[in-house]
Design a protein around this motif. Structure first.
Motif, PDB file in Angstrom:
ATOM      1  N   SER A   1      39.210  33.876  31.000  1.00  0.00           N
ATOM      2  CA  SER A   1      38.756  32.360  31.065  1.00  0.00           C
ATOM      3  C   SER A   1      40.003  31.453  31.498  1.00  0.00           C
ATOM      4  O   SER A   1      40.424  30.476  30.682  1.00  0.00           O
ATOM      5  CB  SER A   1      38.061  31.978  29.842  1.00  0.00           C
ATOM      6  OG  SER A   1      37.339  30.656  30.139  1.00  0.00           O
TER       7      SER A   1
ATOM      8  N   LYS B   1      42.059  29.470  34.720  1.00  0.00           N
ATOM      9  CA  LYS B   1      41.518  28.557  36.053  1.00  0.00           C
ATOM     10  C   LYS B   1      42.688  28.299  36.661  1.00  0.00           C
ATOM     11  O   LYS B   1      43.174  27.187  37.064  1.00  0.00           O
ATOM     12  CB  LYS B   1      40.635  27.470  35.447  1.00  0.00           C
ATOM     13  CG  LYS B   1      39.326  27.917  34.739  1.00  0.00           C
ATOM     14  CD  LYS B   1      38.704  26.565  34.045  1.00  0.00           C
ATOM     15  CE  LYS B   1      37.607  27.016  33.150  1.00  0.00           C
ATOM     16  NZ  LYS B   1      36.858  26.013  32.736  1.00  0.00           N
TER      17      LYS B   1
ATOM     18  N   ALA C   1      33.291  30.843  32.589  1.00  0.00           N
ATOM     19  CA  ALA C   1      33.487  30.057  33.312  1.00  0.00           C
ATOM     20  C   ALA C   1      32.712  28.755  32.755  1.00  0.00           C
ATOM     21  O   ALA C   1      31.932  28.707  31.844  1.00  0.00           O
ATOM     22  CB  ALA C   1      33.606  29.857  34.887  1.00  0.00           C
TER      23      ALA C   1
ATOM     24  N   GLU D   1      35.332  32.251  40.158  1.00  0.00           N
ATOM     25  CA  GLU D   1      36.764  32.174  39.846  1.00  0.00           C
ATOM     26  C   GLU D   1      37.322  31.131  40.846  1.00  0.00           C
ATOM     27  O   GLU D   1      38.216  30.308  40.184  1.00  0.00           O
ATOM     28  CB  GLU D   1      37.638  33.371  39.725  1.00  0.00           C
ATOM     29  CG  GLU D   1      37.624  34.154  38.326  1.00  0.00           C
ATOM     30  CD  GLU D   1      38.279  35.261  38.383  1.00  0.00           C
ATOM     31  OE1 GLU D   1      39.446  35.273  37.611  1.00  0.00           O
ATOM     32  OE2 GLU D   1      38.438  36.373  38.985  1.00  0.00           O
TER      33      GLU D   1
ATOM     34  N   ALA E   1      36.608  27.874  40.173  1.00  0.00           N
ATOM     35  CA  ALA E   1      36.686  27.129  38.853  1.00  0.00           C
ATOM     36  C   ALA E   1      38.191  26.669  39.265  1.00  0.00           C
ATOM     37  O   ALA E   1      38.789  25.728  38.477  1.00  0.00           O
ATOM     38  CB  ALA E   1      36.915  28.092  37.780  1.00  0.00           C
TER      39      ALA E   1
ATOM     40  N   SER F   1      27.618  26.423  37.967  1.00  0.00           N
ATOM     41  CA  SER F   1      28.832  27.080  37.826  1.00  0.00           C
ATOM     42  C   SER F   1      29.914  26.735  39.005  1.00  0.00           C
ATOM     43  O   SER F   1      30.827  27.029  38.826  1.00  0.00           O
ATOM     44  CB  SER F   1      28.917  28.754  37.702  1.00  0.00           C
ATOM     45  OG  SER F   1      28.455  29.229  38.860  1.00  0.00           O
TER      46      SER F   1
END
Length: 360
Positions: A136, A138, A167, A217, A220, A272
């Motif tokens: 997790s 970013k 996320a 990903e 994010a 998301s």
């Protein structure tokens, strides 16, 4: 008992790869009951809070002994979201990384992307065999601008079936306060997604499952850059009208980036993606937005870093994404503006005047 016997007999006639996959299913078919967490910041603290509330035993690695002692004694992280009460009946905090890693199969990495290589260098790859690796984080990692999940997979030869990503859209401060939050759990394997989702779900945490690890990903990481630029605009007293146009153009840039990466199937309108981008762009809890506000008010990068007690992932993410975009010949004005201000030390007001002309 019958299930265990069946598994033993069946596994004996399977190939090595199939046996490994069956072993993975056998280990988690009853759900996730314990996890090792690597990282002691605000987001790690929020995740530990949720897991402990759900009666998941957490083995927690933190760098500082004072943090360990305070958490063990008071049930609070003294350095990050210290108003959050942690259930110490289910938490074992330690500064011994090897010991924490050895405790169980599930490992959750929640460290700043810039610190991930140093953490991985402390770990014997043999110790990671058969582990389920959850990240997790970013920000891009290392000179090759790898995704955190890709960096972890490369470092420890992890199989994709044994990887997952957690996320947003969510801020640690609101989780600590028990406010309604939506969280995205990504994994290519349905069983792992379900096990991890069940470990995190609660009366105030709604879980959204996804198989789109790469897209989520990248989104994010990109949203942290957007948060920085929105903060710069706020720091220079631009109004809501301008910031709305800025965010709309940022969505277009995200779509352009994902298309260039071959991720055309991304559900850009989902929580998301856009939910995570919006909360980072507008929330007072966003450290990236706060970083940008200070830059917009005239602080330089080093002064801003010294002023903030927490890492703003958008700073390093800006360089990683800019290098990636430049290598693909992409023209992303918002990303380019952030890069020139943060890394070429261009005047923020001058760069925003140029940015104004490029937005539609």
């Amino acid at each position: 008992m019958l299930f265990s016997l069946f598994f033993t007999i069946f596994a004996s006639v399977c190939s090595k790869n199939k046996t490994a996959h069956l072993l993975f299913y056998y280990k988690i078919h009853n759900g996730l009951r314990e996890i090792s967490v690597i990282g002691g910041g605000s987001w790690a603290t929020a995740l530990v809070k949720i897991l402990a509330e759900n009666k998941i035993r957490v083995y927690w690695y933190l760098r500082r002994q004072l943090q360990v002692e305070a958490i063990t004694r008071e049930g609070r992280n003294p350095d990050y979201i210290n108003f959050a009460k942690l259930d110490t009946d289910y938490i074992e905090a330690s500064t011994d990384l090897d010991d924490v890693l050895s405790k169980c199969k599930h490992l959750l990495f929640v460290v700043p992307s810039a610190h991930l290589p140093a953490v991985c260098q402390q770990i014997d790859p043999q110790q990671m065999e058969g582990k389920i690796i959850i990240s997790s984080i970013k920000g891009t990692v290392g000179p090759d601008n790898l995704l955190p999940s890709a960096y972890l997979a490369k470092s420890f030869s992890a199989l994709q079936v044994n990887q997952a990503v957690i996320a947003g859209p969510c801020h640690a401060e609101e989780i600590a306060a028990g406010k309604k939050t939506y969280m995205t759990v990504c994994a290519g394997d349905q069983v792992l997604r379900t096990a991890l989702g069940n470990a995190l779900a609660s009366n105030y945490i709604q879980i959204c499952e996804s198989q789109d690890l790469l897209g989520v990903e990248y989104a994010a990481i990109f949203k942290n850059v957007v948060g920085l630029v929105c903060g710069m605009a706020k720091g220079m007293n631009y109004g809501d009208n301008f910031i709305a146009v800025l965010v709309a153009n940022a969505i277009h840039e995200l779509e352009t980036l994902l298309h260039a990466l071959g991720l055309d199937g991304a559900r850009i309108g989902s929580s998301s993606y856009l939910g995570d981008l919006f909360v980072t762009a507008y929330s007072q809890h966003s450290r990236n937005r706060t970083f940008g506000v200070l830059i917009g008010q005239g602080y330089n990068v080093e002064q801003t870093k010294d002023t903030m007690s927490m890492v703003a992932e958008g700073y390093t993410a800006t360089k990683g994404l800019h290098d990636m975009a430049a290598a693909r010949g992409l023209n992303l004005p918002i990303l380019n503006t952030a890069y020139r201000i943060l890394y070429n030390y261009m005047p923020v007001k001058t760069e925003f005047k140029l940015l104004e002309r490029s937005m539609i």
